[in-house]
Design an enzyme around this catalytic site. Structure first.
Site, PDB file in Angstrom:
ATOM      1  N   HIS A 212     -45.141  77.438 -72.690  1.00  0.00           N
ATOM      2  CA  HIS A 212     -46.470  77.733 -73.230  1.00  0.00           C
ATOM      3  C   HIS A 212     -47.548  76.853 -72.597  1.00  0.00           C
ATOM      4  O   HIS A 212     -48.730  77.165 -72.691  1.00  0.00           O
ATOM      5  CB  HIS A 212     -46.496  77.547 -74.742  1.00  0.00           C
ATOM      6  CG  HIS A 212     -45.489  78.361 -75.472  1.00  0.00           C
ATOM      7  ND1 HIS A 212     -45.594  79.722 -75.647  1.00  0.00           N
ATOM      8  CD2 HIS A 212     -44.314  78.016 -76.055  1.00  0.00           C
ATOM      9  CE1 HIS A 212     -44.542  80.169 -76.310  1.00  0.00           C
ATOM     10  NE2 HIS A 212     -43.751  79.151 -76.577  1.00  0.00           N
ATOM     11  N   HIS A 240     -50.875  67.279 -73.019  1.00  0.00           N
ATOM     12  CA  HIS A 240     -50.685  68.589 -72.412  1.00  0.00           C
ATOM     13  C   HIS A 240     -52.031  69.260 -72.210  1.00  0.00           C
ATOM     14  O   HIS A 240     -53.072  68.766 -72.652  1.00  0.00           O
ATOM     15  CB  HIS A 240     -49.757  69.456 -73.265  1.00  0.00           C
ATOM     16  CG  HIS A 240     -50.226  69.621 -74.667  1.00  0.00           C
ATOM     17  ND1 HIS A 240     -49.849  68.798 -75.691  1.00  0.00           N
ATOM     18  CD2 HIS A 240     -51.064  70.520 -75.220  1.00  0.00           C
ATOM     19  CE1 HIS A 240     -50.423  69.175 -76.819  1.00  0.00           C
ATOM     20  NE2 HIS A 240     -51.176  70.219 -76.545  1.00  0.00           N
ATOM     21  N   HIS A 242     -54.406  73.106 -71.664  1.00  0.00           N
ATOM     22  CA  HIS A 242     -54.536  74.510 -72.001  1.00  0.00           C
ATOM     23  C   HIS A 242     -55.711  75.100 -71.250  1.00  0.00           C
ATOM     24  O   HIS A 242     -56.692  74.417 -71.005  1.00  0.00           O
ATOM     25  CB  HIS A 242     -54.660  74.655 -73.510  1.00  0.00           C
ATOM     26  CG  HIS A 242     -53.566  73.917 -74.217  1.00  0.00           C
ATOM     27  ND1 HIS A 242     -52.283  74.363 -74.257  1.00  0.00           N
ATOM     28  CD2 HIS A 242     -53.566  72.725 -74.848  1.00  0.00           C
ATOM     29  CE1 HIS A 242     -51.523  73.496 -74.913  1.00  0.00           C
ATOM     30  NE2 HIS A 242     -52.290  72.490 -75.270  1.00  0.00           N
ATOM     31  N   HIS A 267     -54.990  67.596 -74.465  1.00  0.00           N
ATOM     32  CA  HIS A 267     -54.667  67.016 -75.768  1.00  0.00           C
ATOM     33  C   HIS A 267     -53.696  65.862 -75.601  1.00  0.00           C
ATOM     34  O   HIS A 267     -52.630  66.019 -75.005  1.00  0.00           O
ATOM     35  CB  HIS A 267     -54.048  68.058 -76.692  1.00  0.00           C
ATOM     36  CG  HIS A 267     -55.038  69.049 -77.193  1.00  0.00           C
ATOM     37  ND1 HIS A 267     -54.678  70.163 -77.889  1.00  0.00           N
ATOM     38  CD2 HIS A 267     -56.384  69.089 -77.093  1.00  0.00           C
ATOM     39  CE1 HIS A 267     -55.758  70.853 -78.208  1.00  0.00           C
ATOM     40  NE2 HIS A 267     -56.804  70.223 -77.728  1.00  0.00           N
ATOM     41  N   THR A 353     -51.673  73.491 -83.292  1.00  0.00           N
ATOM     42  CA  THR A 353     -52.225  74.796 -82.923  1.00  0.00           C
ATOM     43  C   THR A 353     -51.172  75.733 -82.343  1.00  0.00           C
ATOM     44  O   THR A 353     -51.512  76.753 -81.760  1.00  0.00           O
ATOM     45  CB  THR A 353     -53.379  74.625 -81.924  1.00  0.00           C
ATOM     46  OG1 THR A 353     -52.882  73.973 -80.751  1.00  0.00           O
ATOM     47  CG2 THR A 353     -54.505  73.825 -82.524  1.00  0.00           C
ATOM     48  N   THR A 354     -49.909  75.360 -82.484  1.00  0.00           N
ATOM     49  CA  THR A 354     -48.801  76.250 -82.150  1.00  0.00           C
ATOM     50  C   THR A 354     -47.857  76.289 -83.344  1.00  0.00           C
ATOM     51  O   THR A 354     -47.852  75.365 -84.165  1.00  0.00           O
ATOM     52  CB  THR A 354     -48.024  75.759 -80.915  1.00  0.00           C
ATOM     53  OG1 THR A 354     -47.571  74.424 -81.147  1.00  0.00           O
ATOM     54  CG2 THR A 354     -48.897  75.792 -79.673  1.00  0.00           C
TER      55      THR A 354
END
Length: 429
Positions: A212, A240, A242, A267, A353-354
């Site tokens: 992801h 990580h 995004h 993040h 948020t996952t």
């Protein structure tokens, strides 16, 4: 059955001081109802009566090998993790390899270990994983997981995350949110942070493709965050990224500011130092996540991109999901953040948020953006194949977003630059 090996060139005492001083192979043994009472296991167990009472060991002269005991077990299928010896002094010096397929031994023979040696329940209780990662060899079949994604091509897209078992994704304090700069509340308690070992250039252990996102896992108990209005000291676990698509400046951030998105978001995830990861996930302020927006650096004022070049050069090695690569380059978190003002930020309470979207996060979203070369930014979607990896904005539900005095007095960069999408998530393993 444990097969214990010492790193060549070390004494046993020396090996206990190194994280990989021992390599232990673990084989499960399955007690079968049938089987031939002969062969290497019959020979081995026939000697058990020789180590009872005051006799603790003896020299056995029978001819069978370790290979004979293991038999036809598929040795390409195994799990791997870093741990400890399982008896005192429990030195954390072991590279563990646990083979998936058990050795088949007749029940009559396995029963002899307890009856002849007169010892029972000779095992230590399982210990907390504490954020460690267990990996599997490529040949090891993994059980099917509940499939979730961002792009409506799986079992559960964002609108269906709440249907996942034990999901909190329909809670009232979910993330990400839109930060409305007209309604944020100044908070004098939001002071300067203390960033411990953010300048350490060997802090990153490895980079992984999680399926992801791109995740950089840090060495244990090295990097810390405190201050900044946080009520606890937090140990940094990973960071990580995004993003949107391979088109430069495509929107990709999860959080938005005045309904505008940046191209990327970084993040930095930390857990409360005094808690295990499992405990932190059950606590409203168990995790502290620092969110940094990322946008394309202007050609008129280029910044040093050395750290970002070093980081992205590893991406060719993590094209496959669950792949990871050890980081050998000197890269610190400070190198990646550059000269971003870390005294101006927003603060609110929210969630991961996952999935499973646990509401355990103290969020800090910094106002000033990191500037990264556009070509380097496109390497994230290019090498992973993931696009638009961000969760939609969640309702604020009467929560208050606070801000530092310095942030409340400065116009948000959203008004100066087009904001693009940035994705932020913490992967629950």
């Amino acid at each position: 059955m444990h097969i214990v090996s010492v790193k060549k060139g070390l004494s046993v005492d020396e090996a206990t001081t190194q994280a990989d001083g021992f390599a232990v192979f673990g084989f499960f043994i399955n007690a079968t109802e049938d089987g031939v009472l002969s062969g290497p296991w019959y020979t081995l167990t026939a000697n058990l009566t020789n180590i009872t009472g005051s006799v603790f060991d003896f020299e056995q002269n029978n001819t069978f090998s370790i290979d004979d005991l293991i038999g036809n077990v598929d040795r390409t299928r195994f799990y791997r993790y870093y741990g400890s010896l399982t008896t005192p002094n429990c030195s954390e010096a072991v590279v563990w390899t646990i083979f998936q397929e058990p050795i088949q031994v007749p029940k009559e023979l396995t029963h002899l270990f307890s009856t002849k040696v007169e010892l029972i329940n000779t095992y230590r209780p399982t210990e907390d994983l504490n954020g460690r990662q267990v990996t599997a060899s490529p040949a090891t079949p993994l059980p099917p997981a509940h499939s979730w994604c961002y792009n409506y091509h799986c079992d559960h897209d964002p609108s269906q995350w709440f249907l996942l078992p034990e999901s909190h994704c329909d809670g009232k304090s979910q993330s990400p949110i839109n930060i409305n700069t007209r309604s944020v509340m100044p908070d004098n308690s939001l002071n300067s942070f203390t960033f411990t070992n953010f300048d350490n250039k060997q802090a990153i252990k490895y980079i992984a493709n999680t399926g992801h996102s791109v995740e950089c896992v840090l060495k244990d108990d090295l990097v810390e965050v405190s201050g900044g209005g946080l009520k606890h000291i937090y140990s940094t676990v990973q960071f990580h990224f995004h993003w949107g698509t391979e088109v430069q400046n495509s929107p990709g951030s999860e959080h938005t500011v005045d309904s505008n998105r940046y191209p990327m978001e970084m993040h930095i995830v930390s857990k409360r130092k005094n808690l295990t990861l499992d405990e932190a996930l059950k606590t409203s302020d168990g995790l502290a996540v620092l969110g940094f927006f990322i946008e394309t650096q202007p050609t008129s004022s280029p910044s040093d991109q050395t750290a970002w070049k070093k980081l992205t050069q590893y991406f060719s090695a993590i094209r496959n999901i669950r792949s990871q690569v050890e980081v050998k380059e000197d890269i610190s978190i400070n190198d990646l953040l550059g000269k971003v003002n870390r005294n101006s930020y927003y603060r609110y309470s929210g969630s991961l948020t996952t999935p499973l979207c646990k509401e355990a996060v103290v969020w800090t979203i910094f106002q000033e953006t990191i500037k990264v070369d556009g070509n380097l930014m496109t390497m994230f979607p290019k090498y992973t194949g993931f696009h638009n990896v961000y969760r939609p904005i969640q309702p604020l539900n009467a929560r208050t977003v606070y801000t530092t005095r310095s942030a409340s007095c400065i116009s948000a960069p959203v008004l100066l630059y087009p904001l693009l999408v940035c994705f932020c998530s913490y992967n629950e393993q």
